[in-house]
Design an enzyme around this catalytic site. Structure first.
Site, short mmCIF file in Angstrom:
data_model
loop_
_atom_site.label_atom_id
_atom_site.label_comp_id
_atom_site.label_asym_id
_atom_site.label_seq_id
_atom_site.Cartn_x
_atom_site.Cartn_y
_atom_site.Cartn_z
N HIS A 1 0.87 -1.18 0.00
CA HIS A 1 0.00 0.00 0.00
C HIS A 1 0.91 1.23 0.00
O HIS A 1 2.03 1.18 0.52
CB HIS A 1 -0.83 -0.05 1.29
CG HIS A 1 -1.87 1.01 1.44
ND1 HIS A 1 -1.57 2.30 1.83
CD2 HIS A 1 -3.21 0.96 1.28
CE1 HIS A 1 -2.69 3.00 1.90
NE2 HIS A 1 -3.71 2.22 1.58
N ASP B 1 3.45 -4.68 7.69
CA ASP B 1 2.21 -3.91 7.61
C ASP B 1 1.06 -4.88 7.87
O ASP B 1 0.71 -5.71 7.03
CB ASP B 1 2.10 -3.27 6.21
CG ASP B 1 0.80 -2.50 6.05
OD1 ASP B 1 -0.09 -2.60 6.91
OD2 ASP B 1 0.67 -1.80 5.02
N GLN C 1 -4.25 -5.13 7.07
CA GLN C 1 -5.30 -6.03 6.59
C GLN C 1 -5.26 -7.35 7.35
O GLN C 1 -6.30 -7.86 7.77
CB GLN C 1 -5.14 -6.29 5.08
CG GLN C 1 -5.29 -5.08 4.20
CD GLN C 1 -6.71 -4.55 4.12
OE1 GLN C 1 -7.68 -5.25 4.39
NE2 GLN C 1 -6.84 -3.29 3.72
N LYS D 1 -10.01 -0.35 10.60
CA LYS D 1 -10.28 -1.59 9.84
C LYS D 1 -10.61 -2.73 10.80
O LYS D 1 -11.16 -3.75 10.39
CB LYS D 1 -9.07 -1.98 8.99
CG LYS D 1 -8.76 -0.96 7.89
CD LYS D 1 -7.68 -1.47 6.98
CE LYS D 1 -6.92 -0.38 6.26
NZ LYS D 1 -7.64 0.28 5.18
N CYS E 1 -4.77 2.65 -3.63
CA CYS E 1 -3.51 3.10 -2.98
C CYS E 1 -2.41 2.07 -3.19
O CYS E 1 -1.61 1.79 -2.28
CB CYS E 1 -3.70 3.34 -1.48
SG CYS E 1 -4.76 4.71 -1.11
N1 PLP Z 1 -1.54 -0.70 4.56
C1 PLP Z 1 -2.54 -1.40 4.02
C2 PLP Z 1 -2.27 -2.78 3.51
C3 PLP Z 1 -3.82 -0.85 3.94
O1 PLP Z 1 -4.81 -1.55 3.39
C4 PLP Z 1 -4.04 0.46 4.45
C5 PLP Z 1 -5.37 1.11 4.32
O2 PLP Z 1 -6.08 0.91 3.37
C6 PLP Z 1 -2.96 1.15 5.02
C7 PLP Z 1 -1.73 0.53 5.06
C8 PLP Z 1 -3.11 2.52 5.57
O3 PLP Z 1 -3.92 2.51 6.70
P1 PLP Z 1 -4.47 3.87 7.30
O4 PLP Z 1 -5.01 4.67 6.15
O5 PLP Z 1 -5.53 3.44 8.24
O6 PLP Z 1 -3.34 4.54 7.98
#
Ligand code: PLP
Length: 406
Positions: free
Chosen positions: A122, A199, A202, A225, A364
């Site tokens: 992401h 990360d 998810q 999430k 993203c």
């Molecule tokens: N990493 C992954 C795999 C994500 O799906 C997301 C959000 O869609 C993020 C990072 C970023 O999370 P946040 O926008 O809650 O900081």
């Protein structure tokens, strides 16, 4: 036993209608809905228990501080971290990864040092490393997934060279649902003396997490999430790495003493938490994590795997639909395009008219979309409260799209 109807009853929004149809919420990868216990905890915190934390000696401040600080222990239990002192509160994964970039990586990495990333990251796990590339000459080394969306841990391990200073990798792709064997990557990286940031935005929603078994140095989660409020989150940081970090944001709470000429810092983890935090958000996240642990992450995972298998088999029956990266071991996230001219935005608009919420676009994750050779996809991302009947609703709405756009 996981009773999906009982779980659904905990989420008031799931009984509403959208565009005259029962809501089918399949945009959980972007953000999940909130159970009544979380909504009640937020209301209670603001209506009866609100004050700023850490600073006051009065009753409400102490109460808010106790409730807020208790969440550190809840997060530690949720991630099986050795200690609540290993947990830094953040506003979400984006802040967590930026914290690592600014506080750990930026002061340590030099021009020519490498960070290994997968193409499935992401943007939150790409852009903070691009900052280091732009500003400090750090080199980003990319590892591709295959056409199925699978990422071979051996390829990630092979990319770790003498100049590698960090591996930054997702445990579950937000686009394809691919689950990455991060434990094998961490084990090999540790043997080579290279820290790993995982990360978990998810993955933590869909499977039990044990940061000790994974063996990572950093593990970031995002509360919204995880059925908690937006603006909440946390990152597990291995104590050796925490000891290497310099403060990132400066302000209240993170200091011990400030004079005109000097400043000294609070102990970690508060050293990395400047300013008034998301007090009620974190309290809400704690309630959400307790709720998840009460249901059992292993039971949630089993329910979602059934849902994934059912959705996969129903989608496979649509021979005019391309599912991207349909790995056997993926989570219940499906990104797809329709053969022909229909754009992902058109499809999602038709689905919306039937009360079905999906996401359309590049999620993203532009390097991944580029790698897969698709401009935009529709993404149906399932959660623990989704049902096979909702998969059926998605399929019949997609059949309508096919009629409209073929
Ligand atoms: N990493 C992954 C795999 C994500 O799906 C997301 C959000 O869609 C993020 C990072 C970023 O999370 P946040 O926008 O809650 O900081």
């Amino acid at each position: 036993m996981f009773d999906v109807n009982r779980v659904r009853a905990d989420f008031p929004i799931l009984s509403r209608q959208v565009n005259g149809k029962p809501l089918v919420y399949l945009d959980n990868g972007a953000s999940a809905q909130k159970p009544q216990v979380v909504i009640d905890a937020i209301t209670q915190a603001y209506s009866l228990e609100y004050a700023n934390v850490h600073r006051g000696l009065h009753y409400l401040s102490n109460l808010a501080t106790d409730k807020y600080e208790a969440v550190r222990g809840i997060v530690a239990r949720f991630l099986n971290a050795p200690s609540e002192d290993d947990i830094v509160f953040t506003s979400g994964t984006t802040e967590g990864i930026n914290l690592v970039s600014y506080a750990w990586a930026a002061p340590r990495l030099q021009a020519g040092d490498e960070i290994v990333l997968s193409v499935m990251e992401h943007h939150a796990n790409i852009v903070p490393w691009h900052f280091l590339r732009e500003r400090q000459g750090v080199v980003l080394k990319w590892v591709n997934c295959d056409a199925n969306g699978d990422l071979d841990p051996a390829e990630v391990i092979a990319a770790i060279g003498p100049k590698t200073k960090l591996v930054a990798i997702t445990q579950m792709s937000n686009v394809l649902g691919t689950v990455v064997d991060v434990a094998s990557i961490c084990k090999a990286a540790r043997e080579k003396g290279v820290p790993v940031l995982v990360d978990g935005s998810q993955s933590a929603v869909h499977m039990p997490i044990d940061v000790q078994a994974i063996g990572c140095d950093f593990f970031a989660i995002t509360g919204h999430k995880l059925y908690g409020p937006s603006g909440s989150g946390a990152i597990f940081i291995r104590p050796e790495r925490m000891a290497e970090m310099q403060p990132f944001l400066g302000g209240g709470d993170m200091i011990r003493e400030v004079t005109r000429d000097t400043v000294s810092y609070n102990d970690a983890p508060m050293k990395f938490e400047a300013g008034t935090p998301g007090i009620v958000q974190q309290i809400g996240m704690g309630v959400a994590l307790d709720y998840l642990m009460g249901l059992g992450m292993d039971r949630i995972a089993a329910h979602e795997q059934q849902l994934r298998d059912y959705a996969r088999s129903r989608l496979a029956g649509l021979n005019w639909l391309n599912v991207q990266g349909n790995s056997e071991t993926k989570g219940a996230i499906f990104s797809f395009t329709l053969q022909g001219a229909a754009h992902a935005h058109d499809i999602s608009t038709v689905l919306d008219k039937r009360g079905i919420a999906v996401r359309a676009g590049t999620h993203c994750a532009m390097p991944l979309m580029d790698h897969m050779g698709v401009g935009a996809t529709c993404r149906a991302s399932f959660a623990m409260y989704n049902t096979e009947a909702e998969v059926d609703a998605l399929i019949s709405a997609l059949e309508l799209c096919h009629e409209l756009f073929a």
